[in-house]
Write a protein that holds these residues in place. Structure first.
Motif, PDB file in Angstrom:
ATOM      1  N   ALA A 115       0.830  -1.199   0.000  1.00 31.37           N
ATOM      2  CA  ALA A 115       0.000   0.000   0.000  1.00 31.37           C
ATOM      3  C   ALA A 115       0.870   1.257   0.000  1.00 31.37           C
ATOM      4  N   ILE A 116       0.256   2.353  -0.438  1.00 31.03           N
ATOM      5  CA  ILE A 116       0.874   3.674  -0.398  1.00 31.03           C
ATOM      6  C   ILE A 116       0.132   4.489   0.651  1.00 31.03           C
ATOM      7  N   GLU A 117       0.873   5.182   1.476  1.00 31.97           N
ATOM      8  CA  GLU A 117       0.282   6.086   2.464  1.00 31.97           C
ATOM      9  C   GLU A 117       0.614   7.518   2.055  1.00 31.97           C
ATOM     10  N   VAL A 118      -0.384   8.383   2.126  1.00 38.37           N
ATOM     11  CA  VAL A 118      -0.182   9.809   1.880  1.00 38.37           C
ATOM     12  C   VAL A 118      -0.695  10.560   3.098  1.00 38.37           C
ATOM     13  N   LEU A 119       0.172  11.355   3.704  1.00 46.26           N
ATOM     14  CA  LEU A 119      -0.167  12.148   4.876  1.00 46.26           C
ATOM     15  C   LEU A 119      -0.344  13.598   4.432  1.00 46.26           C
ATOM     16  N   VAL A 120      -1.555  14.124   4.631  1.00 47.00           N
ATOM     17  CA  VAL A 120      -1.885  15.468   4.158  1.00 47.00           C
ATOM     18  C   VAL A 120      -2.245  16.353   5.353  1.00 47.00           C
ATOM     19  N   PRO A 121      -1.434  17.380   5.648  1.00 51.00           N
ATOM     20  CA  PRO A 121      -1.750  18.288   6.748  1.00 51.00           C
ATOM     21  C   PRO A 121      -3.033  19.086   6.476  1.00 51.00           C
ATOM     22  N   LYS A 122      -3.661  19.552   7.554  1.00 46.87           N
ATOM     23  CA  LYS A 122      -4.894  20.346   7.457  1.00 46.87           C
ATOM     24  C   LYS A 122      -4.726  21.599   6.606  1.00 46.87           C
ATOM     25  N   ASP A 123      -3.513  22.098   6.484  1.00 44.71           N
ATOM     26  CA  ASP A 123      -3.264  23.305   5.692  1.00 44.71           C
ATOM     27  C   ASP A 123      -3.718  23.149   4.243  1.00 44.71           C
ATOM     28  N   TYR A 124      -3.865  21.917   3.777  1.00 43.89           N
ATOM     29  CA  TYR A 124      -4.242  21.644   2.390  1.00 43.89           C
ATOM     30  C   TYR A 124      -5.706  21.221   2.263  1.00 43.89           C
ATOM     31  N   ALA A 125      -6.511  21.525   3.267  1.00 42.11           N
ATOM     32  CA  ALA A 125      -7.927  21.143   3.273  1.00 42.11           C
ATOM     33  C   ALA A 125      -8.645  21.718   2.055  1.00 42.11           C
ATOM     34  N   PRO A 126      -9.591  20.983   1.504  1.00 41.78           N
ATOM     35  CA  PRO A 126      -9.969  19.621   1.885  1.00 41.78           C
ATOM     36  C   PRO A 126      -8.902  18.625   1.409  1.00 41.78           C
ATOM     37  N   GLU A 127      -8.412  17.848   2.361  1.00 44.38           N
ATOM     38  CA  GLU A 127      -7.272  16.965   2.155  1.00 44.38           C
ATOM     39  C   GLU A 127      -7.414  15.974   0.999  1.00 44.38           C
ATOM     40  N   PRO A 128      -8.605  15.394   0.747  1.00 38.95           N
ATOM     41  CA  PRO A 128      -8.702  14.427  -0.360  1.00 38.95           C
ATOM     42  C   PRO A 128      -8.352  15.006  -1.729  1.00 38.95           C
ATOM     43  N   LEU A 129      -8.405  16.319  -1.881  1.00 38.37           N
ATOM     44  CA  LEU A 129      -8.074  16.911  -3.182  1.00 38.37           C
ATOM     45  C   LEU A 129      -6.616  16.683  -3.573  1.00 38.37           C
ATOM     46  N   ALA A 130      -5.746  16.433  -2.617  1.00 41.68           N
ATOM     47  CA  ALA A 130      -4.337  16.176  -2.924  1.00 41.68           C
ATOM     48  C   ALA A 130      -4.117  14.792  -3.541  1.00 41.68           C
ATOM     49  N   LEU A 131      -5.071  13.889  -3.373  1.00 36.10           N
ATOM     50  CA  LEU A 131      -4.868  12.497  -3.792  1.00 36.10           C
ATOM     51  C   LEU A 131      -4.779  12.290  -5.301  1.00 36.10           C
ATOM     52  N   GLY A 132      -5.425  13.124  -6.071  1.00 41.51           N
ATOM     53  CA  GLY A 132      -5.397  12.964  -7.530  1.00 41.51           C
ATOM     54  C   GLY A 132      -3.982  12.957  -8.081  1.00 41.51           C
ATOM     55  N   ALA A 133      -3.082  13.685  -7.453  1.00 39.75           N
ATOM     56  CA  ALA A 133      -1.693  13.744  -7.910  1.00 39.75           C
ATOM     57  C   ALA A 133      -0.992  12.392  -7.822  1.00 39.75           C
ATOM     58  N   PHE A 134      -1.518  11.498  -7.001  1.00 36.48           N
ATOM     59  CA  PHE A 134      -0.872  10.204  -6.772  1.00 36.48           C
ATOM     60  C   PHE A 134      -1.476   9.067  -7.605  1.00 36.48           C
ATOM     61  N   ALA A 135      -2.441   9.363  -8.462  1.00 36.73           N
ATOM     62  CA  ALA A 135      -3.125   8.310  -9.223  1.00 36.73           C
ATOM     63  C   ALA A 135      -2.156   7.504 -10.085  1.00 36.73           C
ATOM     64  N   SER A 136      -1.306   8.168 -10.839  1.00 33.73           N
ATOM     65  CA  SER A 136      -0.381   7.451 -11.720  1.00 33.73           C
ATOM     66  C   SER A 136       0.552   6.551 -10.921  1.00 33.73           C
ATOM     67  N   ALA A 137       1.060   7.056  -9.805  1.00 34.95           N
ATOM     68  CA  ALA A 137       1.952   6.250  -8.963  1.00 34.95           C
ATOM     69  C   ALA A 137       1.208   5.053  -8.380  1.00 34.95           C
ATOM     70  N   ALA A 138       0.026   5.289  -7.821  1.00 35.30           N
ATOM     71  CA  ALA A 138      -0.740   4.213  -7.179  1.00 35.30           C
ATOM     72  C   ALA A 138      -1.153   3.139  -8.174  1.00 35.30           C
ATOM     73  N   LYS A 139      -1.444   3.524  -9.395  1.00 33.61           N
ATOM     74  CA  LYS A 139      -1.885   2.553 -10.399  1.00 33.61           C
ATOM     75  C   LYS A 139      -0.763   1.642 -10.880  1.00 33.61           C
ATOM     76  N   GLN A 140       0.466   1.868 -10.426  1.00 38.54           N
ATOM     77  CA  GLN A 140       1.568   0.954 -10.740  1.00 38.54           C
ATOM     78  C   GLN A 140       1.431  -0.347  -9.965  1.00 38.54           C
ATOM     79  N   ILE A 141       0.619  -0.316  -8.903  1.00 37.84           N
ATOM     80  CA  ILE A 141       0.335  -1.507  -8.106  1.00 37.84           C
ATOM     81  C   ILE A 141      -1.068  -1.967  -8.486  1.00 37.84           C
ATOM     82  N   PRO A 142      -1.227  -3.180  -8.990  1.00 34.47           N
ATOM     83  CA  PRO A 142      -2.546  -3.639  -9.447  1.00 34.47           C
ATOM     84  C   PRO A 142      -3.602  -3.608  -8.336  1.00 34.47           C
ATOM     85  N   GLN A 143      -4.830  -3.283  -8.734  1.00 38.15           N
ATOM     86  CA  GLN A 143      -5.963  -3.296  -7.818  1.00 38.15           C
ATOM     87  C   GLN A 143      -6.335  -4.738  -7.526  1.00 38.15           C
ATOM     88  N   GLY A 144      -6.440  -5.073  -6.251  1.00 40.22           N
ATOM     89  CA  GLY A 144      -6.862  -6.406  -5.841  1.00 40.22           C
ATOM     90  C   GLY A 144      -8.375  -6.485  -5.738  1.00 40.22           C
TER      91      GLY A 144
END
Length: 155
Positions: A115-144
């Motif tokens: 798994a990949i962990e992403v830690l997003v401080p409150k300063d970047y709220a709403p925090e889930p918006l930062a996750l899109g940047a990691f899609a290409s990296a995360a997709k290198q690991i197949p979805q189970g």
């Protein structure tokens, strides 16, 4: 994992606040960071996250990276979480389990191992918006077989 994530976020935010953006971000290396899939992930880490540039980290492991001040931290090589009642979100086709922390949110890919962990401080709220940047990296690991449900739960 929740307690460990809280400690890592606390240490990272302290380092960023106390010494400024030019300092090295202290990041713990996950147990499975040497997995070949993390090497593939590392080749796809984003250049910027939430309009923040990459930061120097305390390790030469390509499995860990940081961006911004306070730092957003990403680590590949964690154990994939099992089904949970914690919120589960889809960001750009990648499922993430979210854990609220005192100073932000920890997100862990769901259904991908390691798994990949992403830690997003409150300063970047709403925090889930930062996750899109990691899609290409995360997709290198197949979805189970584990996926988020339509109701936002990890099954």
């Amino acid at each position: 994992m929740h307690r460990r994530s809280r400690l890592i976020v606390g240490a990272v935010l302290t380092a960023g606040v106390a010494t400024g953006c030019s300092s090295t971000v202290e990041v713990a290396i996950p147990n499975k960071a040497g997995d070949p899939r993390c090497a593939s992930v590392a080749k796809h880490w984003p250049v910027t996250v939430a309009q923040q540039s990459a930061r120097e980290v305390s390790s030469d492991s390509p499995a860990v990276r940081a961006w911004g001040d306070p730092p957003i931290v990403a680590r590949c090589g964690l154990t994939s979480p099992g089904p949970t009642t914690d919120p589960c979100v889809d960001a750009s086709g990648v499922d993430w389990v979210a854990h609220d922390l005192d100073d932000g949110t920890a997100f862990v890919t769901y259904g991908r191992d390691p798994a990949i962990e992403v830690l997003v401080p409150k300063d970047y709220a709403p925090e889930p918006l930062a996750l899109g940047a990691f899609a290409s990296a995360a997709k290198q690991i197949p979805q189970g077989e584990h996926r988020c449900t339509a109701s936002g739960r990890a099954r």
